[in-house]
Design a protein around this motif. Sequence first.
Motif, short mmCIF file in Angstrom:
data_model
loop_
_atom_site.label_atom_id
_atom_site.label_comp_id
_atom_site.label_asym_id
_atom_site.label_seq_id
_atom_site.Cartn_x
_atom_site.Cartn_y
_atom_site.Cartn_z
N GLU A 1 -4.85 5.56 0.21
CA GLU A 1 -3.78 4.58 0.08
C GLU A 1 -4.12 3.67 -1.11
O GLU A 1 -5.27 3.30 -1.30
CB GLU A 1 -3.65 3.76 1.37
N GLY B 1 0.83 -1.18 0.00
CA GLY B 1 0.00 0.00 0.00
C GLY B 1 0.88 1.24 0.00
O GLY B 1 1.81 1.34 0.79
N LEU C 1 -7.98 2.64 -0.82
CA LEU C 1 -8.50 2.86 0.53
C LEU C 1 -8.67 4.35 0.73
O LEU C 1 -7.71 5.12 0.54
CB LEU C 1 -7.51 2.28 1.54
N ARG D 1 -9.34 13.77 5.55
CA ARG D 1 -10.43 12.79 5.42
C ARG D 1 -11.45 13.29 4.40
O ARG D 1 -11.86 14.46 4.44
CB ARG D 1 -11.08 12.63 6.79
N SER E 1 -12.35 8.05 5.26
CA SER E 1 -13.72 8.52 5.00
C SER E 1 -14.48 8.92 6.26
O SER E 1 -14.49 8.18 7.24
CB SER E 1 -14.53 7.41 4.31
N GLY F 1 -14.10 2.66 2.08
CA GLY F 1 -13.93 3.77 3.01
C GLY F 1 -13.42 3.26 4.34
O GLY F 1 -14.09 2.44 4.97
N VAL F 2 -12.27 3.74 4.78
CA VAL F 2 -11.68 3.24 6.01
C VAL F 2 -11.66 4.31 7.10
O VAL F 2 -11.79 5.50 6.83
CB VAL F 2 -10.26 2.69 5.76
N ALA F 3 -11.49 3.83 8.33
CA ALA F 3 -11.55 4.71 9.51
C ALA F 3 -10.34 5.62 9.59
O ALA F 3 -10.46 6.79 9.99
CB ALA F 3 -11.66 3.87 10.78
N GLN F 4 -9.18 5.10 9.22
CA GLN F 4 -7.93 5.88 9.24
C GLN F 4 -6.89 5.17 8.41
O GLN F 4 -7.08 4.00 8.03
CB GLN F 4 -7.38 6.07 10.67
N LEU F 5 -5.81 5.91 8.11
CA LEU F 5 -4.69 5.33 7.36
C LEU F 5 -3.39 5.77 8.02
O LEU F 5 -3.35 6.76 8.76
CB LEU F 5 -4.73 5.80 5.90
N PRO F 6 -2.30 5.04 7.76
CA PRO F 6 -1.02 5.41 8.35
C PRO F 6 -0.67 6.88 8.10
O PRO F 6 -0.87 7.39 6.99
CB PRO F 6 -0.03 4.47 7.64
N LEU F 7 -0.19 7.54 9.13
CA LEU F 7 0.20 8.95 9.08
C LEU F 7 -0.95 9.87 8.70
O LEU F 7 -0.75 11.00 8.27
CB LEU F 7 1.39 9.15 8.13
N GLY F 8 -2.18 9.37 8.86
CA GLY F 8 -3.35 10.20 8.60
C GLY F 8 -3.60 10.48 7.13
O GLY F 8 -4.39 11.38 6.79
#
Lengths: 151, 151, 151
Positions: free
Chosen positions: C143, C38, C95, C51, C98, C132-139
């Motif tokens: 991804e 990713g 990803l 977001r 969202s 749609g994901v809750a969070q991703l690395p480093l905000g």
Amino acid sequence: MSVYERLHDLRIDLPAPPHPVGAFVPGVQAGGLVFLSGHIARKNGASWSGRLGAGISVTEGQAAARAAAIDALGSLHAATGDLDRIKRIVKLLVLVNSADDFTEQHLVANGASELFGEVFDGRGLHARSAIGVAQLPLGSCVEVELVAEIE
Amino acid sequence: MSVYERLHDLRIDLPAPPHPVGAFVPGVQAGGLVFLSGHIARKNGASWSGRLGAGISVTEGQAAARAAAIDALGSLHAATGDLDRIKRIVKLLVLVNSADDFTEQHLVANGASELFGEVFDGRGLHARSAIGVAQLPLGSCVEVELVAEIE
Amino acid sequence: MSVYERLHDLRIDLPAPPHPVGAFVPGVQAGGLVFLSGHIARKNGASWSGRLGAGISVTEGQAAARAAAIDALGSLHAATGDLDRIKRIVKLLVLVNSADDFTEQHLVANGASELFGEVFDGRGLHARSAIGVAQLPLGSCVEVELVAEIE
């Protein structure tokens, strides 16, 4: 018994693959594998929208997962030309639109998993991940993607 | 040194594969690849539940990711019959149950990635995605799925 | 026309692959497939954070998805040595960080999908899942991971 006879007995009509809303296709074959796009659950031709744990029950989620799996089957038929060439349903990813405290994604995903067992018997027995996501395209409550092996 | 000698040196006991809660299996081989199901982190035999950024620290998340990776190894052993046939750990997907403002999924995922490096050396060096999800089955704090290449 | 000539015409400079923040690599080849890690969207060398549905517009999300796809291309070049050996972009997973009520992940993902079409023409037409994901690395707001087929 062919896969198509099985589908007939199960009274499942294969839908035409959905029109991708974007610059992609429903499925791609590479070597002996077919990778399918994520298929969102649809109801009466529109997104089956909602969230598990916030208005959508596990039973409804399972029906939505089964509907998405049937749509995926339609795309698998279109991508391969012949479902009897499928050696194995290899891997499912089942995405469940989930409220913060909903933790039964595995039960929802069974709605898709069991469909592949009914249609393909032992060849339908797959590896699987079920996860709870924040949202899905068009607000769908479930999305199903898969990898299959082809002769 | 065989993978099993390495596991012995690391004092890692391979667990039996978990009983899938659904109509699927822990792993499927297709061509030269093995696709494993998502393995949720377990503690004392039950779901290792909780959320990163809301009660679960990065350090605890890393331990949970390592535990899920060890369970995945058990399934890889069961699916292949011999871990020494693994040519490469190819790809990890690490799902982290995340509070809205938790952005260190990559650090949590290292708990799984490092385990594969310890067990397989260079053959354990993989591609990886780490993502933050809304929820996971049984409320688990981490889930790990993987693709491996086999001889 | 080679892929590199096409990149030149599109004024796209291939970046060096990012330094993975963890015990993994940007890409692994197994059989005829290449699995890429990713790649989070970056802007001016740092995480392109935010977001969708909460401060990041669809248009900005598409630009971020395109940027992540270009970074993925850089890693694909590094992993394979020659992008002209790519037979097909097989599968994208996009990803999207969202908000609860953001449901246009598919539009955001088009920013990545269209890039592969521009660079690889028909060979760039892929299967895809957008979630749609809750969070991703480093905000990061987006991804992108992918599977490609190589000669």
